[in-house]
Design an enzyme around this catalytic site. Sequence first.
Site, PDB file in Angstrom:
ATOM      1  N   ASP A 159       0.872  -1.184   0.000  1.00  0.00           N
ATOM      2  CA  ASP A 159       0.000   0.000   0.000  1.00  0.00           C
ATOM      3  C   ASP A 159       0.903   1.226   0.000  1.00  0.00           C
ATOM      4  O   ASP A 159       2.113   1.124   0.253  1.00  0.00           O
ATOM      5  CB  ASP A 159      -0.882  -0.011   1.264  1.00  0.00           C
ATOM      6  CG  ASP A 159      -1.787   1.223   1.350  1.00  0.00           C
ATOM      7  OD1 ASP A 159      -2.455   1.545   0.352  1.00  0.00           O
ATOM      8  OD2 ASP A 159      -1.803   1.888   2.407  1.00  0.00           O
ATOM      9  N   SER A 160       0.311   2.393  -0.228  1.00  0.00           N
ATOM     10  CA  SER A 160       1.073   3.637  -0.164  1.00  0.00           C
ATOM     11  C   SER A 160       1.539   3.952   1.258  1.00  0.00           C
ATOM     12  O   SER A 160       2.410   4.782   1.450  1.00  0.00           O
ATOM     13  CB  SER A 160       0.195   4.792  -0.642  1.00  0.00           C
ATOM     14  OG  SER A 160      -0.863   4.972   0.276  1.00  0.00           O
ATOM     15  N   TYR A 188      -0.582   8.448  -2.301  1.00  0.00           N
ATOM     16  CA  TYR A 188      -0.516   8.206  -3.743  1.00  0.00           C
ATOM     17  C   TYR A 188      -1.730   8.813  -4.456  1.00  0.00           C
ATOM     18  O   TYR A 188      -1.670   9.104  -5.638  1.00  0.00           O
ATOM     19  CB  TYR A 188      -0.539   6.698  -4.026  1.00  0.00           C
ATOM     20  CG  TYR A 188       0.761   5.953  -3.866  1.00  0.00           C
ATOM     21  CD1 TYR A 188       1.861   6.500  -3.197  1.00  0.00           C
ATOM     22  CD2 TYR A 188       0.888   4.665  -4.393  1.00  0.00           C
ATOM     23  CE1 TYR A 188       3.039   5.772  -3.060  1.00  0.00           C
ATOM     24  CE2 TYR A 188       2.067   3.944  -4.265  1.00  0.00           C
ATOM     25  CZ  TYR A 188       3.136   4.493  -3.590  1.00  0.00           C
ATOM     26  OH  TYR A 188       4.295   3.762  -3.463  1.00  0.00           O
ATOM     27  N   GLY A 189      -2.829   8.924  -3.718  1.00  0.00           N
ATOM     28  CA  GLY A 189      -4.132   9.163  -4.334  1.00  0.00           C
ATOM     29  C   GLY A 189      -4.318  10.463  -5.072  1.00  0.00           C
ATOM     30  O   GLY A 189      -5.298  10.652  -5.787  1.00  0.00           O
ATOM     31  N   ASN A 197      -6.585   0.656  -3.110  1.00  0.00           N
ATOM     32  CA  ASN A 197      -7.531   0.878  -4.217  1.00  0.00           C
ATOM     33  C   ASN A 197      -6.897   1.710  -5.317  1.00  0.00           C
ATOM     34  O   ASN A 197      -7.130   1.489  -6.501  1.00  0.00           O
ATOM     35  CB  ASN A 197      -8.766   1.598  -3.696  1.00  0.00           C
ATOM     36  CG  ASN A 197      -9.576   0.740  -2.750  1.00  0.00           C
ATOM     37  OD1 ASN A 197     -10.538   0.113  -3.147  1.00  0.00           O
ATOM     38  ND2 ASN A 197      -9.190   0.678  -1.491  1.00  0.00           N
ATOM     39  N   THR A 198      -6.090   2.686  -4.919  1.00  0.00           N
ATOM     40  CA  THR A 198      -5.496   3.602  -5.895  1.00  0.00           C
ATOM     41  C   THR A 198      -4.568   2.839  -6.850  1.00  0.00           C
ATOM     42  O   THR A 198      -4.622   3.035  -8.071  1.00  0.00           O
ATOM     43  CB  THR A 198      -4.701   4.703  -5.148  1.00  0.00           C
ATOM     44  OG1 THR A 198      -5.577   5.306  -4.187  1.00  0.00           O
ATOM     45  CG2 THR A 198      -4.166   5.742  -6.087  1.00  0.00           C
ATOM     46  N   CYS A 228     -10.934   3.058  -0.171  1.00  0.00           N
ATOM     47  CA  CYS A 228      -9.526   3.337   0.120  1.00  0.00           C
ATOM     48  C   CYS A 228      -9.211   2.558   1.393  1.00  0.00           C
ATOM     49  O   CYS A 228      -9.997   2.604   2.356  1.00  0.00           O
ATOM     50  CB  CYS A 228      -9.328   4.835   0.349  1.00  0.00           C
ATOM     51  SG  CYS A 228      -7.712   5.247   1.035  1.00  0.00           S
ATOM     52  N   THR A 229      -8.097   1.846   1.400  1.00  0.00           N
ATOM     53  CA  THR A 229      -7.834   0.959   2.543  1.00  0.00           C
ATOM     54  C   THR A 229      -7.500   1.713   3.827  1.00  0.00           C
ATOM     55  O   THR A 229      -7.438   1.113   4.895  1.00  0.00           O
ATOM     56  CB  THR A 229      -6.697  -0.037   2.221  1.00  0.00           C
ATOM     57  OG1 THR A 229      -5.581   0.694   1.695  1.00  0.00           O
ATOM     58  CG2 THR A 229      -7.149  -1.087   1.227  1.00  0.00           C
ATOM     59  N   HIS A 230      -7.292   3.014   3.729  1.00  0.00           N
ATOM     60  CA  HIS A 230      -7.136   3.799   4.953  1.00  0.00           C
ATOM     61  C   HIS A 230      -8.493   4.008   5.657  1.00  0.00           C
ATOM     62  O   HIS A 230      -8.531   4.227   6.866  1.00  0.00           O
ATOM     63  CB  HIS A 230      -6.548   5.184   4.646  1.00  0.00           C
ATOM     64  CG  HIS A 230      -5.071   5.187   4.363  1.00  0.00           C
ATOM     65  ND1 HIS A 230      -4.529   4.652   3.223  1.00  0.00           N
ATOM     66  CD2 HIS A 230      -4.029   5.696   5.072  1.00  0.00           C
ATOM     67  CE1 HIS A 230      -3.206   4.833   3.239  1.00  0.00           C
ATOM     68  NE2 HIS A 230      -2.884   5.462   4.350  1.00  0.00           N
TER      69      HIS A 230
HETATM   70  N1  DGL Z   1      -4.753   3.273   0.824  1.00  0.00           N
HETATM   71  C1  DGL Z   1      -4.794   3.680  -0.514  1.00  0.00           C
HETATM   72  C2  DGL Z   1      -6.045   3.317  -1.242  1.00  0.00           C
HETATM   73  O1  DGL Z   1      -6.628   2.306  -0.916  1.00  0.00           O
HETATM   74  C3  DGL Z   1      -4.096   4.917  -0.993  1.00  0.00           C
HETATM   75  C4  DGL Z   1      -4.177   6.137  -0.216  1.00  0.00           C
HETATM   76  C5  DGL Z   1      -3.255   7.231  -0.732  1.00  0.00           C
HETATM   77  O2  DGL Z   1      -2.047   7.030  -0.667  1.00  0.00           O
HETATM   78  O3  DGL Z   1      -3.733   8.257  -1.218  1.00  0.00           O
HETATM   79  O4  DGL Z   1      -6.463   3.976  -2.146  1.00  0.00           O
END
Ligand code: DGL
Length: 274
Positions: free
Chosen positions: A10-11, A42-43, A74-75, A187-189
């Site tokens: 993940d990011s 990353y998003g 997800n990104t 988003c996994t966060h």
């Molecule tokens: N956790 C990530 C996701 O599921 C990316 C979040 C990010 O880095 O912007 O999209």
Amino acid sequence: MDNRAIGFFDSGLGGLTCIAPLAKLLPEEKVIYFGDTARTPYGSKAPATIKSFSMQIADFLVSNDVKMLVIACNTISATCLDDLRERYPDIPIIGIITPAAERVARVTSMGNHIGIIGTKVTIASGAYEKALHELNPDLSISSVACPAFVPLIEEGIINSDIMDLTIRYYMEDFVLENRIDTMVLGCTHYPLIKSSIERIFPDIKIVNPSEEIVFAIRDELFKRDMQAQGSTLTNTFYASDLSENFIRMIESITSGSDVEVKFKNLELPESSKK
Ligand code: DGL
């Protein structure tokens, strides 16, 4: 049987939300996790940047002999799942969007209004809409990007008034105007703020992709006869910046036992530095 670890990435710390569901469903499996905490989020980055970072991480995990790659982001899944599969045709690679879409399609029908929240890149990609409409073309879907959630979560600002205000800022009008009854945490966060979202929107059914991806992992391992049994490996968590918050999160999901936490700097290839 295959006792090698599963590579998760993940990011940042978001992908850690997949680890507890994995340990619950597949307690024999061991993981090597990489969170790119030095370069998160990353998003809001360009897809070409996300792709080049993701390839670096995948190369690192593959060089550690993982038996499977799980894109706990997800990104990244929305941006370069196919590129990763092309680069590693012999390694099973699981993205997070399809398992989540399958769950949504199972629990909703034509009368439901589905909301997707995610990063700018995930929402702009339309990946959820595409995956859902392939499963059921009649579904009503709306989406909204919530770019401030990830930086706040990475900072540990989770159960606070600032987070509540941010949730309302992005989601209140969106939910009302689109009459959302089912919300995908795209988003996994976001599972880390699930309880706040549920408190603010008590009537909405939440779909948590971090809980759905583990079923896809189980099915793939089973199909390929690659389940672990009696592995003596240790779960290893790498981060490109070992923030206090990352370490705290790992302690809270693993109770600190049978775990190694390591720093790993990923140098950019020369061509991307210019
Ligand atoms: N956790 C990530 C996701 O599921 C990316 C979040 C990010 O880095 O912007 O999209």
